[in-house]
Motif scaffolding. Structure first.
Motif, PDB file in Angstrom:
ATOM      1  N   LEU A  85     -21.352 -25.926  33.000  1.00 16.34           N
ATOM      2  CA  LEU A  85     -20.251 -26.841  32.714  1.00 16.34           C
ATOM      3  C   LEU A  85     -18.956 -26.299  31.983  1.00 16.34           C
ATOM      4  O   LEU A  85     -17.969 -27.033  31.832  1.00 16.34           O
ATOM      5  CB  LEU A  85     -20.979 -27.882  31.819  1.00 16.34           C
ATOM      6  CG  LEU A  85     -21.895 -28.793  32.576  1.00 16.34           C
ATOM      7  CD1 LEU A  85     -22.927 -29.609  31.679  1.00 16.34           C
ATOM      8  CD2 LEU A  85     -21.214 -29.576  33.771  1.00 16.34           C
ATOM      9  N   TRP A  86     -18.911 -25.005  31.545  1.00 21.06           N
ATOM     10  CA  TRP A  86     -17.821 -24.451  30.898  1.00 21.06           C
ATOM     11  C   TRP A  86     -16.896 -23.936  31.880  1.00 21.06           C
ATOM     12  O   TRP A  86     -15.905 -23.649  31.540  1.00 21.06           O
ATOM     13  CB  TRP A  86     -18.540 -23.249  30.256  1.00 21.06           C
ATOM     14  CG  TRP A  86     -19.200 -23.532  29.032  1.00 21.06           C
ATOM     15  CD1 TRP A  86     -19.196 -24.741  28.442  1.00 21.06           C
ATOM     16  CD2 TRP A  86     -19.686 -22.413  28.181  1.00 21.06           C
ATOM     17  NE1 TRP A  86     -20.186 -24.412  27.196  1.00 21.06           N
ATOM     18  CE2 TRP A  86     -20.446 -23.171  27.287  1.00 21.06           C
ATOM     19  CE3 TRP A  86     -20.014 -21.239  28.305  1.00 21.06           C
ATOM     20  CZ2 TRP A  86     -21.094 -22.488  26.083  1.00 21.06           C
ATOM     21  CZ3 TRP A  86     -20.736 -20.613  27.356  1.00 21.06           C
ATOM     22  CH2 TRP A  86     -21.506 -21.179  26.336  1.00 21.06           C
ATOM     23  N   LEU A  87     -17.156 -24.016  33.470  1.00 19.19           N
ATOM     24  CA  LEU A  87     -16.451 -23.514  34.261  1.00 19.19           C
ATOM     25  C   LEU A  87     -15.496 -24.474  34.623  1.00 19.19           C
ATOM     26  O   LEU A  87     -15.837 -25.729  35.296  1.00 19.19           O
ATOM     27  CB  LEU A  87     -16.943 -22.615  35.388  1.00 19.19           C
ATOM     28  CG  LEU A  87     -17.612 -21.385  34.927  1.00 19.19           C
ATOM     29  CD1 LEU A  87     -18.928 -21.195  35.829  1.00 19.19           C
ATOM     30  CD2 LEU A  87     -16.861 -20.229  35.088  1.00 19.19           C
ATOM     31  N   THR A  88     -14.258 -24.297  35.157  1.00 20.12           N
ATOM     32  CA  THR A  88     -13.441 -24.923  35.757  1.00 20.12           C
ATOM     33  C   THR A  88     -13.523 -25.124  37.343  1.00 20.12           C
ATOM     34  O   THR A  88     -14.284 -24.071  37.640  1.00 20.12           O
ATOM     35  CB  THR A  88     -11.554 -24.641  35.726  1.00 20.12           C
ATOM     36  OG1 THR A  88     -11.705 -23.484  36.480  1.00 20.12           O
ATOM     37  CG2 THR A  88     -11.217 -24.691  34.193  1.00 20.12           C
ATOM     38  N   PRO A  89     -13.544 -26.115  37.971  1.00 22.72           N
ATOM     39  CA  PRO A  89     -14.001 -26.346  39.406  1.00 22.72           C
ATOM     40  C   PRO A  89     -13.516 -25.080  40.247  1.00 22.72           C
ATOM     41  O   PRO A  89     -14.359 -24.453  40.911  1.00 22.72           O
ATOM     42  CB  PRO A  89     -13.128 -27.424  39.977  1.00 22.72           C
ATOM     43  CG  PRO A  89     -12.942 -28.305  38.882  1.00 22.72           C
ATOM     44  CD  PRO A  89     -12.512 -27.303  37.677  1.00 22.72           C
ATOM     45  N   ALA A  90     -12.335 -24.399  40.132  1.00 13.96           N
ATOM     46  CA  ALA A  90     -11.966 -23.390  41.106  1.00 13.96           C
ATOM     47  C   ALA A  90     -12.831 -22.222  40.769  1.00 13.96           C
ATOM     48  O   ALA A  90     -13.139 -21.396  41.646  1.00 13.96           O
ATOM     49  CB  ALA A  90     -10.519 -23.207  41.074  1.00 13.96           C
ATOM     50  N   ALA A  91     -13.122 -22.001  39.526  1.00 18.12           N
ATOM     51  CA  ALA A  91     -13.597 -20.893  38.933  1.00 18.12           C
ATOM     52  C   ALA A  91     -15.209 -20.864  39.112  1.00 18.12           C
ATOM     53  O   ALA A  91     -15.853 -19.987  39.236  1.00 18.12           O
ATOM     54  CB  ALA A  91     -13.439 -20.790  37.402  1.00 18.12           C
ATOM     55  N   ARG A  92     -15.462 -22.097  39.152  1.00 19.76           N
ATOM     56  CA  ARG A  92     -17.227 -22.474  39.184  1.00 19.76           C
ATOM     57  C   ARG A  92     -17.494 -22.087  40.662  1.00 19.76           C
ATOM     58  O   ARG A  92     -18.553 -21.611  40.815  1.00 19.76           O
ATOM     59  CB  ARG A  92     -17.443 -24.109  38.950  1.00 19.76           C
ATOM     60  CG  ARG A  92     -18.840 -24.162  38.814  1.00 19.76           C
ATOM     61  CD  ARG A  92     -19.130 -25.512  38.340  1.00 19.76           C
ATOM     62  NE  ARG A  92     -18.561 -26.771  38.788  1.00 19.76           N
ATOM     63  CZ  ARG A  92     -17.658 -27.515  38.228  1.00 19.76           C
ATOM     64  NH1 ARG A  92     -17.293 -27.440  37.067  1.00 19.76           N
ATOM     65  NH2 ARG A  92     -16.878 -28.767  39.029  1.00 19.76           N
ATOM     66  N   ILE A  93     -16.656 -22.541  41.732  1.00 23.05           N
ATOM     67  CA  ILE A  93     -17.011 -22.290  43.201  1.00 23.05           C
ATOM     68  C   ILE A  93     -16.933 -20.824  43.436  1.00 23.05           C
ATOM     69  O   ILE A  93     -18.074 -20.418  44.010  1.00 23.05           O
ATOM     70  CB  ILE A  93     -15.798 -22.989  43.951  1.00 23.05           C
ATOM     71  CG1 ILE A  93     -16.229 -24.397  43.856  1.00 23.05           C
ATOM     72  CG2 ILE A  93     -15.937 -22.590  45.420  1.00 23.05           C
ATOM     73  CD1 ILE A  93     -14.986 -25.177  44.305  1.00 23.05           C
TER      74      ILE A  93
END
Ligand SMILES: C[S@@+](CC[C@H](N)C(=O)[O-])C[C@H]1O[C@@H](n2cnc3c(N)ncnc32)[C@H](O)[C@@H]1O
Length: 374
Positions: free
Chosen positions: A176-184
């Motif tokens: 949940l700490w990651l932004t969508p682009a970073a999470r992917i």
């Protein structure tokens, strides 16, 4: 934990939210025709090794393959692809749950699709030796690997040195700490048990040693699909045949001066980073690195990310460096000028910098003209 159970955790983290859909499959089908020619797949037996979501296996079937042998070490992935094929009445995709690193597989084919997996196999040479022996002598291999000397290599390696999620649960707890682009990206690059970054020569040598020679260097799927190219990550995608060739695989051409700055400053930060801050440093770095990537597509269709991503990563490292009281003495000798320019820039003072002193650095160029806030 065995290799297979680690892979199961990793594959769950990556693919839980991904479903095969028509426009994606259609694009994959078009890409296969770009790689092998309009009829290049028709009637052939294809091995799709480490199929992941199964998009390529299904696209091969749609391109007219006689049979697709789709292999993956993750039981979950196999279960999903089997049920997709059953629902869609696709009869010529055979799904095998297996891992050639651990056990031999009784398979053979004309085309081997080795997309997105080679860099995740720790002993890639022994693995290739076993796998290439399964391909007919007049067959073809398409192999993909992560490229060394890229901004992405530096960033992922710096983050993995701080946090490497051992299983899906620990990734989810932090996700949940990651932004969508970073999470992917993080659910692959911070969870994968292993990553190798090859330069062009090392990648080609793995195949030539086994009698397979490069016959074409093709565009990777996303840049081919969107007619763009990214400066920060250019995986090598090469077709190999069992036939001598003089094809030269073009190496990555990142700005080495900026990479040197990021490596030097990153190492100084990492040396001072307390254990309690390592996870947040890695997650912040991923978020920073991927914040610009999708937005900067120029009128010529090229991602203009290289300079901008390096600049954002640099400012992030500078913030971490000031937080941890890094000083000029902590940096490699050649980076004194960059450090002084950064300190002047933070104070809003005029500074003289020679951007060519490092062989042309976009970071230094910006430091000369910008008052930065971190
Ligand atoms: C990056 S992913 C997907 C690659 C897929 N070909 C694609 O294009 O999306 C890697 C996949 O490789 C599988 N995998 C990893 N190591 C493996 C191995 N040694 N043998 C078989 N499958 C493996 C994982 O289960 C995961 O599905």
């Amino acid at each position: 934990m065995s290799d297979s159970s680690r892979i199961n955790h990793y594959a769950n983290a990556m693919f839980r939210y991904e479903v095969l859909h028509e426009s994606w499959l259609h694009s994959c089908e078009r890409y296969l025709k770009y790689v092998f020619g309009d009829d290049g797949v028709h009637g052939r037996v294809v091995i799709d090794y480490a199929f992941g979501r199964g998009n390529w296996a299904v696209a091969f079937a749609r391109c007219g393959a006689a049979r697709v042998i789709a292999i993956d070490a993750s039981e979950d992935n196999c279960r999903r692809l089997r049920s997709y094929c059953a629902e869609q009445r696709i009869a010529n995709v055979e799904v095998i749950c297996g891992n050639l690193v651990e056990q031999d597989l009784d398979i053979g084919g004309d085309l081997l699709w080795l997309y997105g997996i080679l860099h995740h196999v720790a002993d890639a040479d022994s693995f290739l030796e076993k796998l290439l022996a399964k391909v007919a002598p007049d067959g073809a291999v398409l192999a993909y690997t992560y490229n060394a000397n890229s901004l992405r290599e530096w960033m992922v390696s710096a983050a993995r040195a701080c946090i490497h999620f051992k299983d899906e649960d620990s990734f989810r707890a932090h996700s949940l700490w990651l932004t969508p682009a970073a999470r992917i990206r993080a659910r692959d690059d911070l969870v994968a048990p292993h990553i190798t970054w090859d330069d062009a020569a090392a990648f080609v040598a793995r195949f030539v040693r086994l009698g397979w020679h490069p016959s074409a260097q093709v565009q990777d799927f996303p840049p081919w699909l969107h007619d763009t190219h990214s400066g920060e990550f250019n995986p090598y995608v090469v077709k190999f045949l069992r036939r001598e060739s003089q094809l030269f695989v073009r190496p990555q051409e990142d700005k080495h001066a900026d990479l040197e700055i990021l490596r030097g400053l990153g190492a100084a930060v990492s040396a001072r980073l307390p254990q309690a801050m390592r996870t947040s440093f890695a997650i912040g770095l991923f978020n920073t690195h991927f914040q610009m990537a999708p937005m900067l597509i120029g009128s010529d269709g090229a991602y203009k990310t290289n300079a901008q991503v390096a600049w954002e990563d640099f400012k992030y490292l500078l913030y971490a460096a000031t937080l941890l009281s890094v000083s000029e003495q902590d940096l490699p000798p050649g980076l004194g000028g960059v450090w002084n320019a950064a300190m002047c820039s933070l104070r809003g003072e005029h500074r003289e910098v020679n951007a060519d002193s490092l062989g042309g650095s976009a970071i230094l160029e910006r430091l000369a003209t910008t008052s930065i806030r971190i």
